[in-house]
Design a protein around this motif. Structure first.
Motif, mmCIF file in Angstrom:
data_model
loop_
_atom_site.group_PDB
_atom_site.id
_atom_site.type_symbol
_atom_site.label_atom_id
_atom_site.label_comp_id
_atom_site.label_asym_id
_atom_site.label_seq_id
_atom_site.Cartn_x
_atom_site.Cartn_y
_atom_site.Cartn_z
ATOM 1 N N ALA A 185 55.266 -6.578 47.869
ATOM 2 C CA ALA A 185 55.463 -5.434 48.884
ATOM 3 C C ALA A 185 55.118 -6.368 50.361
ATOM 4 O O ALA A 185 55.642 -6.473 51.409
ATOM 5 C CB ALA A 185 54.447 -4.612 49.132
ATOM 6 N N LEU A 186 54.151 -7.353 50.137
ATOM 7 C CA LEU A 186 53.784 -8.138 51.288
ATOM 8 C C LEU A 186 54.979 -9.338 51.492
ATOM 9 O O LEU A 186 55.118 -9.632 52.600
ATOM 10 C CB LEU A 186 52.370 -8.951 51.018
ATOM 11 N N GLY B 74 58.686 -10.734 55.275
ATOM 12 C CA GLY B 74 60.151 -10.951 55.567
ATOM 13 C C GLY B 74 60.890 -10.197 56.632
ATOM 14 O O GLY B 74 61.604 -10.407 57.411
ATOM 15 N N LYS B 75 60.304 -9.021 56.945
ATOM 16 C CA LYS B 75 60.786 -8.153 57.906
ATOM 17 C C LYS B 75 59.996 -8.324 59.190
ATOM 18 O O LYS B 75 60.398 -7.783 60.275
ATOM 19 C CB LYS B 75 60.455 -6.474 57.403
ATOM 20 N N ASP C 11 53.143 -7.374 65.913
ATOM 21 C CA ASP C 11 53.503 -6.294 66.763
ATOM 22 C C ASP C 11 54.550 -5.406 66.201
ATOM 23 O O ASP C 11 54.538 -4.193 66.304
ATOM 24 C CB ASP C 11 53.839 -6.895 68.283
ATOM 25 N N ALA C 12 55.394 -5.938 65.412
ATOM 26 C CA ALA C 12 56.634 -5.304 64.646
ATOM 27 C C ALA C 12 56.057 -4.345 63.851
ATOM 28 O O ALA C 12 56.544 -3.475 63.547
ATOM 29 C CB ALA C 12 57.783 -6.217 64.258
ATOM 30 N N GLY C 13 54.938 -4.904 62.951
ATOM 31 C CA GLY C 13 54.515 -4.405 62.275
ATOM 32 C C GLY C 13 53.697 -3.012 62.542
ATOM 33 O O GLY C 13 53.731 -1.691 61.840
ATOM 34 N N LEU D 244 59.345 9.661 53.197
ATOM 35 C CA LEU D 244 58.780 8.387 53.934
ATOM 36 C C LEU D 244 58.684 7.324 53.083
ATOM 37 O O LEU D 244 58.936 5.907 53.395
ATOM 38 C CB LEU D 244 57.180 8.890 54.076
ATOM 39 N N ASP D 245 58.657 7.392 51.613
ATOM 40 C CA ASP D 245 58.559 6.193 50.854
ATOM 41 C C ASP D 245 60.006 5.745 50.471
ATOM 42 O O ASP D 245 60.280 4.480 50.353
ATOM 43 C CB ASP D 245 57.955 6.738 49.305
ATOM 44 N N GLU D 246 60.815 6.322 50.694
ATOM 45 C CA GLU D 246 62.352 6.020 50.413
ATOM 46 C C GLU D 246 62.883 4.897 51.168
ATOM 47 O O GLU D 246 63.362 4.030 50.863
ATOM 48 C CB GLU D 246 63.395 7.197 50.567
ATOM 49 N N LYS D 247 62.109 4.798 52.392
ATOM 50 C CA LYS D 247 62.386 3.832 53.447
ATOM 51 C C LYS D 247 61.694 2.611 53.334
ATOM 52 O O LYS D 247 62.104 1.642 53.758
ATOM 53 C CB LYS D 247 62.263 4.508 55.057
ATOM 54 N N THR D 248 60.473 2.546 52.952
ATOM 55 C CA THR D 248 59.412 1.670 52.823
ATOM 56 C C THR D 248 59.102 1.307 51.280
ATOM 57 O O THR D 248 58.318 0.245 51.317
ATOM 58 C CB THR D 248 58.439 1.899 53.368
#
Length: 150
Positions: free
Chosen positions: A65-66, A71-72, A93-95, A26-30
């Protein structure tokens, strides 16, 4: 020290049994951002200081992180109406969609562990981990030194 040799053996077992592998997929992606998304999904909003305190993350790590989450397009940051020093963070909504995907992955992983290890053993592990955390917190509150333990 009551039983240094046994303590050394168990310390080695603790290091070799670290559950980092459980969260690694899970963490590798985020890179830990899932924890922030998860907190915001549950609380609705928070300021960076609250995120840092609640998740036990350093303020520079939370800030980075924020920035990445913003940015995403996963979070927004706005000054608080009541206190200009505070910045309120909210999911977009994307979050929310990203959180839902990550949460599904977590549930799938826990389901696999439950199926493989069994509910009784997993429950017992969590019970014991809670006891260990309580003992370590008690020791810290009593002001005892934890020589080398961080």
């Amino acid at each position: 020290m009551k039983n240094e040799q046994k303590a050394r053996e168990y310390a080695e077992k603790f290091f070799s049994a670290q559950p980092q592998g459980f969260f690694k997929p899970l963490d590798e992606k985020t890179k830990g951002m899932h924890l922030i998304l998860r907190m915001l999904a549950r609380s609705g909003e928070a300021c960076a200081g609250d995120i840092s305190h609640t998740l036990g993350m350093s303020t520079p790590r939370v800030a980075a992180a924020l920035k990445a989450l913003e940015g995403k397009g996963y979070v927004t940051r706005e000054p608080s109406a009541s206190d200009a020093r505070r910045v309120i963070v909210r999911l977009t909504d994307a979050g929310r969609a990203e959180h839902d995907v990550r949460e599904s992955e977590l549930i799938e992983l826990v389901d696999y562990v439950l199926d493989t290890v069994g509910e009784r053993d997993l429950y017992e592990l969590l019970r014991i981990m809670k006891e260990i955390c309580g003992a370590l917190e008690k020791r810290a509150l009593c002001g005892e030194q934890t020589s080398g333990v961080r």
